[in-house]
Write a protein that holds these residues in place. Structure first.
Motif: not given
Length: 711
Positions: A469-477
């Motif tokens: 139910g949550g927005l998960v983001e993975v990335g760099g600067p």
């Protein structure tokens, strides 16, 4: 193998949806990439450089079995051999012609390779094994016919000896040619990097053409997961390019409009449109191909030990024969002079010497294969014992060539597992190498990874998905933008040492960071320590930035580092070490390593590497364990010891038997009978064969080799 990133479907050229299109997954990466390399597809049909050796193997194998079959009746029906053994020749008077007739067939047919080889050595004024064999079988042939028709003493009936000479020498040369036969072609593998077809834009249509038909200025489409057909500039689209097969750099490199790409590289995640800037011989990979060909062609071919011994034995036998003829004639015994001289020349033929080296090499290569070491070039194996510098390619050799999670930094204490699990959930639908590393790390820790949905990616930014139910983001600067930069306490923004930093964001808030890097193989430290114990200098070469290379070198205690080296310059670094007086073994696994592998005194390819690297090397390690280099050194030294021992046994027989056959002890009443000389000749061959068998006891496992040098 340097990591190969599979592509994933997308809508087409320039489309950035579907999977991640990030520079190192959007991470902070300070490593530099080696310069571009490329490849000539003008000769896509390939090459057949190993066909010559394969032809010799077939020739000697066929001749050996045919001559062995013919030799049986030649020996069995030979009256001189029957007399020596003590049996009567069966049949009538006609059987006395079986040995001469079949013996003549053996001389002209089975002996032809040695006769032509001996003539070649005469023309080149370099007498060696072939001339020594040719001399012995010719003397035996002429003397035997002389004895058969009554012109010479019956003691000179050497048909049985001629048959054994031909069979044993064919066996030795069959084994030798088999050990020299090449099993793959480096140039074929370079050609195989290019796709068989290219998609060219012709107006609004896409036309499938051969890469050879492309010209400068053409516009081509490269779909996700496809190889770039030729050098060019990107005019539309952006993608993470897998250049590891060419540059040796394990991380993907983000390329977008205006950037140059080279033939053989792979667009891992998005489609591209490329304008051709170079074709054929003008491409960068064609330059690497030329370097490989030049280096292989210019490799020094050391004089074989057995040929050197045979050359000395030739002059020794010839000199002894002349002295024998002269001395016996001066004593008024011309008939004895003929018998003694011919006996000297026949006995001088090196039965054992013909098998001394090939048999050792054959057993050594067989034993090596069981230990995961494949020997393609026996001269490379012989040279390994003299190596005093081992040059390792970093990526895929000392390191695993693929990213791994080396650290998890949560914002909240005791939240490490949650950070990694959520990141793995968001990345679970991505095929990016960094994504696979994150998912693998979560699995290895046996974490419960939630199910994600609504996955999407953005080039050079990162990925996002809905998890619980949550927005998960993975990335760099680029993912962070101005979000919480003042409060951010995890993930060093100035990461160095080749570390990639990815941030994990949940509903707009940073919960932690992941640190990923090309993982050093656990066996690398043991390998370097053992090489130091063996007195060998360890050098590392890489296309990575200096600080990345120095970090690896410091951990492994490597003596010397070449960093930021372009693919076309690696062979020059090998030459630089050689110019310093070093005997260099190069260990690598990528296309970029091929010229250096060919230029080095010994080229060693990691078996998990590319076909072109394997094709350019003399020794191939079936595993990716760098400790196998120690196995090669141990095998080389043990093989050389056996070669020397066998040469002393083989040549020692000749050195002792020739004077005795010449009659040097005649004043005290002893002259070596031909029959005794033949028995001693066979005995020396048996000794050589048994001694070579002792190589089978050698333990070539990487663990045993490393342990031996540490003690």
């Amino acid at each position: 193998m340097e990591h190969e990133h599979p592509g994933v479907p997308s809508a087409g050229p320039g489309d950035s949806s579907g999977q991640s299109g990030r520079d190192g997954h959007g991470g902070t990466d300070h490593s530099e990439h080696a310069g571009h390399a490329a490849h000539d597809h003008g000769e896509h049909a390939g090459h057949s450089g190993h066909a010559g050796h394969a032809g010799h193997v077939a020739q000697f194998r066929r001749l050996f079995w045919i001559m062995l079959a013919i030799a049986v009746p030649v020996v069995a029906f030979n009256e001189m051999f029957a007399h020596l053994i003590g049996y009567g020749v069966p049949g009538g008077s006609w059987t006395r012609w079986i040995s001469p007739v079949l013996g003549t067939v053996m001389y002209l047919w089975g002996g032809r390779p040695f006769l032509t080889g001996g003539w070649g050595e005469i023309r080149s004024r370099k007498p060696g094994m072939m001339l020594l064999i040719a001399l012995a079988i010719t003397v035996a042939f002429v003397a035997s016919w002389g004895a058969t028709i009554g012109l010479l003493d019956h003691e000179l009936d050497f048909w049985w000896e001629l048959a054994l000479l031909v069979v044993i020498m064919l066996l030795g040369h069959w084994i030798e040619m088999r050990s020299l036969a090449q099993t793959s072609s480096a140039l074929d593998s370079l050609a195989a990097l290019l796709p068989d077809e290219a998609e060219k834009l012709d107006g609004d249509e896409i036309v499938t053409v051969s890469p050879e038909d492309l010209v400068v200025g053409d516009l081509v489409v490269v779909r996700p997961g496809a190889s770039v057909p030729t050098d060019g500039d990107i005019v539309d689209g952006a993608a993470d390019m897998d250049e590891s097969m060419v540059t040796g750099e394990s991380k993907t490199v983000h390329r977008s409009a205006g950037d140059a790409v080279v033939a053989g590289t792979v667009a891992t995640d998005s489609g591209l449109r490329i304008r051709v800037t170079a074709t054929g011989e003008d491409t960068a990979l064609a330059g690497i191909r030329k370097l490989v060909a030049d280096a292989q062609g210019s490799s020094s071919r050391a004089q074989r030990i057995a040929d050197t011994a045979a050359a000395w034995l030739f002059w020794y036998a010839l000199g002894a024969a002349l002295i024998t003829a002269l001395v016996w004639t001066l004593f008024g015994l011309p008939e004895s002079a003929v018998v003694r001289t011919i006996t000297v020349l026949v006995i001088a033929c090196p039965h054992a010497l013909g098998l001394a080296i090939p048999l050792v090499v054959s057993i050594a290569t067989e034993r090596a294969a069981r230990g995961g070491v494949l020997v393609k070039d026996r001269l490379a194996l012989e040279s390994m014992r003299t190596v005093d510098s081992v040059l390792f390619d970093k990526t895929g050799t000392l390191t695993k060539g693929e990213p791994a999670v080396i650290g998890v930094e949560p914002v909240e204490p005791d939240d490490e597992g949650r950070v990694l699990a959520l990141a793995a959930a968001a990345e679970s639908d991505s095929e990016h190498p960094l994504a696979r590393a994150i998912v693998a790390a979560a699995r290895s820790r046996e974490l419960s990874v939630p199910v994600s949905s609504d996955f999407s990616s953005s080039p050079a930014v990162g990925v996002k998905a809905t998890v619980d139910g949550g927005l998960v983001e993975v990335g760099g600067p680029h993912l962070l933008s101005r979000r919480q930069t003042e409060e951010l306490t995890v993930g060093d923004r100035d990461a160095d040492d080749g570390v990639t930093v990815l941030y994990v964001v949940v509903d707009g808030g940073v919960i932690g960071a992941l640190r990923l890097a090309d993982e050093i193989r656990p066996e690398s430290k043991e390998t370097v320590d053992a090489l130091h114990a063996a007195g060998v200098q360890v050098v590392m070469i890489t296309g990575d930035a200096q600080e990345v290379a120095d970090a690896v070198a410091e951990q492994l205690r490597i003596d010397r580092v070449f960093a930021g080296v372009r693919p076309e310059d690696k062979a020059a670094k090998v030459a630089q070490l050689q110019a310093d007086g070093r005997k260099v073994a190069m260990v690598g696994d990528g296309v970029n390593d091929a010229p250096a592998l060919a230029r080095a005194d010994v080229g060693i390819a990691i078996g998990a590497g590319t076909d072109v690297a394997i094709g350019s090397a003399g020794v191939i390690l079936a595993s990716s364990d760098p400790r196998s280099v120690l196995s090669v050194i141990e095998l080389s030294r043990a093989t050389y010891r056996k070669m020397k021992q066998n040469l002393w046994w083989a040549a020692g027989y000749n050195l002792a038997a020739v004077p005795l056959a010449a009659g040097v002890l005649a004043p005290i009443g002893f002259v070596l009978p031909m029959s005794v000389g033949a028995i001693l000749m066979s005995a020396s061959t048996v000794v050589v064969a048994l001694n070579a068998q002792l190589l089978r006891r050698l333990d070539l496992s990487p663990e045993a080799s490393a342990r031996a040098y540490r003690q």
